[in-house]
Enzyme design. Sequence first.
Site, PDB file in Angstrom:
ATOM      1  CB  SER A 104      -0.924  -0.028   1.226  1.00 22.74           C
ATOM      2  OG  SER A 104      -1.933   0.952   1.098  1.00 22.74           O
ATOM      3  CG  ASN A 105       1.278   4.416  -2.235  1.00 25.93           C
ATOM      4  OD1 ASN A 105       2.342   3.820  -2.227  1.00 25.93           O
ATOM      5  ND2 ASN A 105       0.776   4.956  -3.317  1.00 25.93           N
ATOM      6  CB  ALA A 106       2.430   6.558   3.730  1.00 26.90           C
ATOM      7  CB  ALA A 119      -1.441   7.876  -2.207  1.00 26.82           C
ATOM      8  N   PRO A 120      -2.901   5.949  -5.037  1.00 29.08           N
ATOM      9  CG  PRO A 120      -4.161   6.044  -6.989  1.00 29.08           C
ATOM     10  CD  PRO A 120      -3.232   6.854  -6.147  1.00 29.08           C
TER      11      PRO A 120
END
Length: 209
Positions: free
Chosen positions: A22-24, A89-90
């Site tokens: 994932s992204n932060a 933020a995909p």
Amino acid sequence: MAKILITSGPTRQYLDPVRYLSNASSGRMGAALAQAAIDLGHEVTIVSGPVSIEYPSRATVIPVVSTDEMLHSAMQAFRDCDGAIGAAAPCDYMPRFVNDQKIAKTGDPLTLQLIETPDVVATLGQNKTASQWVVGFALESEDRRFRATVKLEKKHCDLIVSNGPTAIDSDENEVELIGRSGDVLMKIHADKQSVADRILQVIQERLIP
Ligand code: C5P
């Protein structure tokens, strides 16, 4: 009154039933943009990955998990919207193979093959009609203005918000809003709600008839 689509939050790409990439991203900038748009009388649809924050109750929220799902839901919602803001933020990569079972530890290093996910904002930008608009974000640590301008063109955006990595997990954001000719239309360092209010002011002045 305009109908505005906002993508927000991170997406997840599962490796197996329990692990994911994932992204932060907290979704706070998306929530602040939604509030700013609602305050100006606009109708807001948010396509959001998993977040722990609350979105404004007057926004329609479409929850998604993966980047593919975000793309699908965003494309569908965009048909009925005047413009879109890509504040999500995909996750940019997904595993080439997803395991049905939890990957067992073997003591050896685990090699993952990752492939790129689709770009949601670029796809919206490519498919927008003459009357629709798309605003993207660009998070860069160096050469910010130049790189944001390149991204604006590549993703067919009308405006791009350039921010630095300090935006992640912070209540504040420091941004420049860049137009199609690379000109800085607005610059602000403040709490995310004030930043969102200013971004919506510029969108209102330049993109909403
Ligand atoms: O290329 P980069 O991730 O820096 O671009 C940021 C912009 O593109 C943001 O507006 C973000 O929401 C959008 N984006 C997207 N889909 C991706 C990656 C980024 O919509 N897969």
